[in-house]
Motif scaffolding. Structure first.
Motif: not given
Length: 65
Positions: A7-10, A31-32, A36-38
């Protein structure tokens, strides 16, 4: 072996934005393939009928016969 979720800051900011101001509800993170996709946010509004009547809220309309 499953891929580690990174998980990045975005994404941290996006998740935080969805949680900000949420009083009742849920945030679902999809998560796919380790990414994270959604993000889905479901918000609930709760109303207390007894407190509404004390504030002068409109009463239900009754028909007169």
């Amino acid at each position: 072996m499953p891929k580690p979720l990174q998980i990045d800051s975005l994404w941290t900011e996006r998740i935080s934005d969805q949680l900000n101001g949420l009083e009742y509800g849920s945030v679902l993170i999809t998560v796919h393939d380790g990414r994270i996709v959604q993000i889905d946010r479901t918000e609930r509004k709760r109303f207390d009928p007894s407190s509404e009547s004390r504030r002068g809220a409109e009463q239900p309309v009754r028909s007169v016969t």
